[in-house]
Design a protein around this motif. Structure first.
Motif, PDB file in Angstrom:
ATOM      1  N   VAL A 277      20.136-121.970 -26.001  1.00 40.52           N
ATOM      2  CA  VAL A 277      19.309-121.313 -24.989  1.00 40.52           C
ATOM      3  C   VAL A 277      18.518-120.196 -25.655  1.00 40.52           C
ATOM      4  O   VAL A 277      18.885-119.705 -26.722  1.00 40.52           O
ATOM      5  N   THR A 278      17.433-119.786 -25.010  1.00 39.03           N
ATOM      6  CA  THR A 278      16.702-118.592 -25.417  1.00 39.03           C
ATOM      7  C   THR A 278      16.854-117.552 -24.320  1.00 39.03           C
ATOM      8  O   THR A 278      16.533-117.818 -23.154  1.00 39.03           O
TER       9      THR A 278
ATOM     10  N   ALA B 250      25.122-115.840 -20.452  1.00 41.34           N
ATOM     11  CA  ALA B 250      23.892-115.262 -20.984  1.00 41.34           C
ATOM     12  C   ALA B 250      23.741-113.810 -20.544  1.00 41.34           C
ATOM     13  O   ALA B 250      23.312-112.951 -21.325  1.00 41.34           O
ATOM     14  N   GLY B 251      24.108-113.515 -19.303  1.00 38.81           N
ATOM     15  CA  GLY B 251      24.032-112.147 -18.807  1.00 38.81           C
ATOM     16  C   GLY B 251      24.874-111.201 -19.637  1.00 38.81           C
ATOM     17  O   GLY B 251      24.456-110.079 -19.962  1.00 38.81           O
ATOM     18  N   GLN B 252      26.075-111.633 -20.009  1.00 39.63           N
ATOM     19  CA  GLN B 252      26.937-110.811 -20.860  1.00 39.63           C
ATOM     20  C   GLN B 252      26.303-110.597 -22.227  1.00 39.63           C
ATOM     21  O   GLN B 252      26.273-109.465 -22.745  1.00 39.63           O
ATOM     22  N   LEU B 253      25.778-111.675 -22.819  1.00 41.18           N
ATOM     23  CA  LEU B 253      25.153-111.569 -24.138  1.00 41.18           C
ATOM     24  C   LEU B 253      23.939-110.654 -24.128  1.00 41.18           C
ATOM     25  O   LEU B 253      23.652-109.974 -25.109  1.00 41.18           O
ATOM     26  N   MET B 254      23.231-110.608 -22.997  1.00 34.80           N
ATOM     27  CA  MET B 254      22.017-109.807 -22.890  1.00 34.80           C
ATOM     28  C   MET B 254      22.304-108.340 -22.572  1.00 34.80           C
ATOM     29  O   MET B 254      21.382-107.538 -22.435  1.00 34.80           O
ATOM     30  N   GLY B 255      23.584-108.005 -22.424  1.00 33.75           N
ATOM     31  CA  GLY B 255      23.949-106.630 -22.138  1.00 33.75           C
ATOM     32  C   GLY B 255      23.827-106.254 -20.682  1.00 33.75           C
ATOM     33  O   GLY B 255      23.829-105.072 -20.336  1.00 33.75           O
TER      34      GLY B 255
ATOM     35  N   THR C 268      27.380-121.138 -14.838  1.00 35.95           N
ATOM     36  CA  THR C 268      28.310-120.777 -15.912  1.00 35.95           C
ATOM     37  C   THR C 268      27.550-120.297 -17.140  1.00 35.95           C
ATOM     38  O   THR C 268      27.915-119.285 -17.759  1.00 35.95           O
ATOM     39  N   LEU C 269      26.480-121.001 -17.486  1.00 38.11           N
ATOM     40  CA  LEU C 269      25.648-120.586 -18.615  1.00 38.11           C
ATOM     41  C   LEU C 269      24.975-119.250 -18.333  1.00 38.11           C
ATOM     42  O   LEU C 269      24.884-118.380 -19.207  1.00 38.11           O
TER      43      LEU C 269
ATOM     44  N   MET D 145      10.650-110.317 -16.949  1.00 35.56           N
ATOM     45  CA  MET D 145      11.848-110.714 -16.213  1.00 35.56           C
ATOM     46  C   MET D 145      12.887-111.236 -17.195  1.00 35.56           C
ATOM     47  O   MET D 145      12.567-112.107 -18.012  1.00 35.56           O
ATOM     48  N   PRO D 146      14.123-110.739 -17.169  1.00 39.84           N
ATOM     49  CA  PRO D 146      15.164-111.339 -18.013  1.00 39.84           C
ATOM     50  C   PRO D 146      15.428-112.783 -17.587  1.00 39.84           C
ATOM     51  O   PRO D 146      15.651-113.054 -16.405  1.00 39.84           O
ATOM     52  N   MET D 147      15.395-113.685 -18.561  1.00 40.20           N
ATOM     53  CA  MET D 147      15.575-115.104 -18.264  1.00 40.20           C
ATOM     54  C   MET D 147      16.421-115.773 -19.331  1.00 40.20           C
ATOM     55  O   MET D 147      16.461-115.337 -20.476  1.00 40.20           O
ATOM     56  N   MET D 148      17.059-116.851 -18.927  1.00 37.24           N
ATOM     57  CA  MET D 148      17.749-117.745 -19.842  1.00 37.24           C
ATOM     58  C   MET D 148      17.015-119.079 -19.794  1.00 37.24           C
ATOM     59  O   MET D 148      16.963-119.735 -18.752  1.00 37.24           O
ATOM     60  N   LEU D 149      16.429-119.488 -20.902  1.00 35.45           N
ATOM     61  CA  LEU D 149      15.630-120.702 -20.964  1.00 35.45           C
ATOM     62  C   LEU D 149      16.446-121.803 -21.629  1.00 35.45           C
ATOM     63  O   LEU D 149      16.996-121.611 -22.718  1.00 35.45           O
ATOM     64  N   VAL D 150      16.512-122.962 -20.987  1.00 35.52           N
ATOM     65  CA  VAL D 150      17.300-124.070 -21.519  1.00 35.52           C
ATOM     66  C   VAL D 150      16.547-125.376 -21.303  1.00 35.52           C
ATOM     67  O   VAL D 150      15.916-125.573 -20.252  1.00 35.52           O
TER      68      VAL D 150
END
Length: 360
Positions: free
Chosen positions: A189-190, A234-239, A229-230, A196-201
């Motif tokens: 993922v990116t 991702a939210g945790q990884l992004m702080g 779940t992803l 906007m904070p996003m998780m791109l998959v």
């Protein structure tokens, strides 16, 4: 009952009331409770309020004069949950942002010019700045014009939006994890924070084509569970911590274009698929297209040059084009612009109860 002046406006592909900050309570908890009552939050149809029963039509913009030297007005976006009595002021909303410039001029917060009036907007949710170019022939806002946007019937006057400093809107970094690709288990993922904070998959990573309708995606509970779940990881990884009760980061499926665009996308808000595409989302997606090593850039491969000046993102209702320019040292900063439309739907007052059900 209290009477609170408001203007119901369509901004891009969203809709909601726009308030002057001075007409709302100063305390944020009292203000939020009043907005919940006004919108009818807590019922799936928002039957006892002016909300539209959808995340796209349960949005609020609060506007005031700005004391910042680089802004004319301040804009606070409030996402009012439909079925839960809860609001979120963490993200910005670029669609409702389209309505802020015209509203500010109509309300006398900004002096109209002849032809086009530029309104400098500070978004209080993210601390970022946007310039809105509003059509003001004869020194008055016009909402009529020939500009069409996918997801909205008919045509209207264009509103140009240029995002001046959108990188790191909530986390302070364009790539909050320090990498352009993160592996969540076996899924690349990116994680990007641009407007906007996003998780791109990539859709194929989750067994999807990326061409599914929002209704089809929303009905697939197993898929939604995997996506959530992803998103939580991702939210945790992004702080951002535990994002269970937050609407950021937004998860976005990306897939090869089907109608001549750059990419096809399905944007989630975060638990329902958007029937079009958020403006703030389009800014981050376009940036990811021209940044080395992201999931999107790898998908595009050699089909596009890195320095694209236009990115066309296909969504369920059509497509949106994002203009890109490059500024700063060695043209290292990406600046994105979009053209949208807005409409003033009605002006009046919303009735809200005198007593609010504030949480203890």
């Amino acid at each position: 009952m209290q009477l609170i002046p408001c203007v119901l406006m369509r901004g891009g592909t969203s809709k909601g009331p726009v308030f002057l900050a001075s007409d709302l309570p100063v305390r944020s908890d009292e203000r939020d409770e009043m907005l919940l009552d006004a919108m009818g939050s807590g019922h799936e149809l928002e039957i006892d309020g002016i909300g539209g029963g959808s995340p796209q039509t349960s949005k609020v913009a609060i506007v005031s004069r700005s004391d910042h030297p680089d802004a004319d007005v301040d804009y606070l976006f409030v996402q009012v949950m439909v079925s839960q009595r809860r609001v979120d002021t963490a993200p910005n909303c670029g669609n409702m942002l389209c309505a802020v410039g015209p509203f500010a001029i109509d309300q006398g917060l900004v002096q109209a010019q002849s032809g086009v009036t530029q309104v400098r907007i500070r978004n209080l949710n993210t601390g970022t700045f946007v310039c809105a170019d509003v059509c003001t022939p004869d020194g008055k806002v016009t909402y009529e014009g020939d500009t069409a946007i996918d997801g909205v019937p008919g045509t209207a006057a264009p509103v140009g939006l240029t995002f001046l400093d959108a990188a790191g809107s909530k986390t302070g970094k364009l790539f909050p994890t320090g990498a352009t690709v993160d592996w969540l288990g076996d899924v690349p993922v990116t994680c990007i924070d641009m407007a906007m904070p996003m998780m791109l998959v990539e859709a194929a990573q989750l067994g999807k084509t990326g061409s599914e309708s929002p209704a089809e995606l929303d009905a697939d509970k197993d898929f939604l569970h995997k996506l959530e779940t992803l998103r939580l990881r991702a939210g945790q990884l992004m702080g951002l911590g535990d994002v269970t009760d937050k609407v950021i980061p937004k998860p976005v499926l990306v897939a090869p274009a089907q109608a001549g665009g750059t990419l096809q996308v399905r944007y989630f808000m975060p638990h329902n698929c958007h029937t079009a595409l958020a403006i703030t989302g389009s800014i981050g997606l376009a940036t990811a297209c021209v940044t080395d090593g992201t999931v999107l850039e790898r998908m595009l491969g050699q089909r596009h040059e890195k320095r694209l000046t236009t990115v066309k993102l296909e969504h369920p209702s059509g497509a949106i084009e994002v203009g890109l320019s490059y500024v700063g040292h060695n043209a290292s900063i990406v600046r994105a612009s979009v053209v949208r439309t807005a409409r003033r739907l009605f002006s009046g007052s919303v009735h809200v109860p005198n007593a609010h059900r504030l949480a203890g």
